[in-house]
Design a protein around this motif. Structure first.
Motif: not given
Ligand SMILES: C[S@@+](CC[C@H](N)C(=O)[O-])C[C@H]1O[C@@H](n2cnc3c(N)ncnc32)[C@H](O)[C@@H]1O
Length: 368
Positions: A101-104, A152, A208, A210, A213-214, A217
């Motif tokens: 669950n990291r931004k990247w 992701y 997760s 984030r 969201h990635y 996006n």
């Protein structure tokens, strides 16, 4: 020891019908000790919260033996055994969760490359074959895919482009990779330049948030449900996002997601009678999910020839624990013993008569 309780639990799961009260009593008395032993063997410290949870499972298991209508006791016990088994495997299996669950996505790809995580790549041709079969049978060209544990958007990236997983590892992790920098504009441009196909749209489900969201996006997912459906039901809006699904897929997620999540997702999409195609890592049981899908009049088949490599074993302890569990469950382990990799079985659930390969694991219920 990994043996003891776990072996009894697995044997009972395998038989999956009559679990006698002696075996359950053994679970009640040995569960804490065995899980703690397994955690220690895996070099892990089991926090108090988990010990408490296990203690409460023990009490509930005892209650299931002692109380409740007689005719319900078998299935309640089965469910608890499955849940105990899942906890046991989760405790010894390698923990990737710090990267989920990291931004990247870079930490995710680094951690998974370290163990040669390969299941989305190996699953790709199987998914493509099933997508083609589904299109032919249902006379459709555009597909809406729901990916449980989408992370992701790895499956979406692979299935909507000509990329393979090595391409993604290289683009994210190579020093001159197009995705190596943490710049939204570059990531979007990269996936745009891949010419992601539009005839396969993805909706992802994953707690997760984030990662979801990635993936949204970058245009990999059309819709995202950042939710833990083990813990809560879908909202009305989320249910709408799942409606009209054609195929529900999942890789690397069974064990985290159980029959609770699959029931909630399927119920929301049931009107379009989607297929469910899932790769479940050994030795996670698919029995409870297949049984749940039966309530929606689906039959589930296990297709041995679609079994694929998931990743390398992380340690000898993990290898030993997984091989022990597989032996007890009667899962054939020739490949695991020879290659140093753990494999995933492929399960396909569909309305009766729509998918004809593989062997039937659970037949469809007569009426819905
Ligand atoms: C090993 S990764 C697999 C990701 C992707 N499917 C792949 O194969 O590359 C496991 C994923 O399951 C997700 N997960 C964990 N608990 C979950 C749950 N209750 N429901 C759905 N997904 C969950 C994690 O956040 C993570 O993204």
């Amino acid at each position: 020891m990994v043996g003891g309780f776990l072996l009894r639990a697995q044997r009972s799961l395998k038989a999956h019908a009559e679990i006698n009260s002696v075996a359950l009593h053994a679970i009640g008395t040995n569960i804490e000790a065995t899980l703690c032993d397994m955690a220690t063997a895996a070099g892990k410290f089991m926090p108090r919260r988990d010990c408490d949870q296990i203690r409460s499972m023990r009490l509930r298991t005892r209650e299931a033996v002692a109380c409740g209508p007689k005719e319900n006791r078998g299935s309640e016990k089965d469910t608890m055994m499955a849940s105990v088994m899942r906890s046991s495997v989760q405790w010894v299996k390698h923990d990737f969760s710090g990267a989920y669950n990291r931004k990247w996505p870079h930490a995710y790809f680094r951690a998974h490359l370290a163990l040669d995580y390969t299941i989305p790549d190996r699953a790709k041709p199987v998914f493509e074959k099933l997508f083609a079969d589904y299109r032919r049978l249902r006379n459709k060209t555009e597909l809406k895919i729901v990916d449980i544990g989408c992370s992701y958007g790895v499956n979406a990236a692979l299935l909507r482009s000509n990329l393979d997983l090595d391409d993604l590892y290289a683009e994210y992790l190579g020093s001159s990779g197009s995705l190596s920098r943490r710049l939204d504009i570059e990531h979007r441009a990269f996936f745009h330049s891949c010419g992601l196909r539009d005839d396969i749209r993805f909706v992802g489900v994953d707690p997760s948030f984030r990662a979801v969201h990635y993936a949204r996006n970058q245009g990999l997912l059309e819709g995202g449900i950042p939710a833990d459906l083990e813990a809560r039901d879908l909202t009305v809006k989320e249910r709408c996002a799942l409606a009209d699904a054609d195929i529900i897929i999942s890789t690397g997620c069974v064990g985290y997601a159980t029959e609770r999540t699959f029931a909630r997702v399927y119920k929301a999409a049931a009107a379009s009678r989607p297929w469910v195609v899932v790769f479940a890592m050994h030795p996670f049981s698919y029995h409870e999910i297949a049984t749940t899908l039966r309530e929606f009049a689906l039959e589930t088949r296990l297709v041995d020839r679609f079994r694929q490599r998931q990743r390398r074993f992380s340690t000898t302890t993990e290898r030993q624990a997984i091989l022990t569990a597989m032996a007890e469950l009667g899962i054939e382990d020739r490949l695991e013993r020879t290659t140093g990799y753990v494999y995933a079985s492929c399960y396909i659930s569909a309305p009766p008569g729509e998918v004809l390969y593989g062997r039937t694991l659970i037949s469809a219920a007569k009426s819905q």
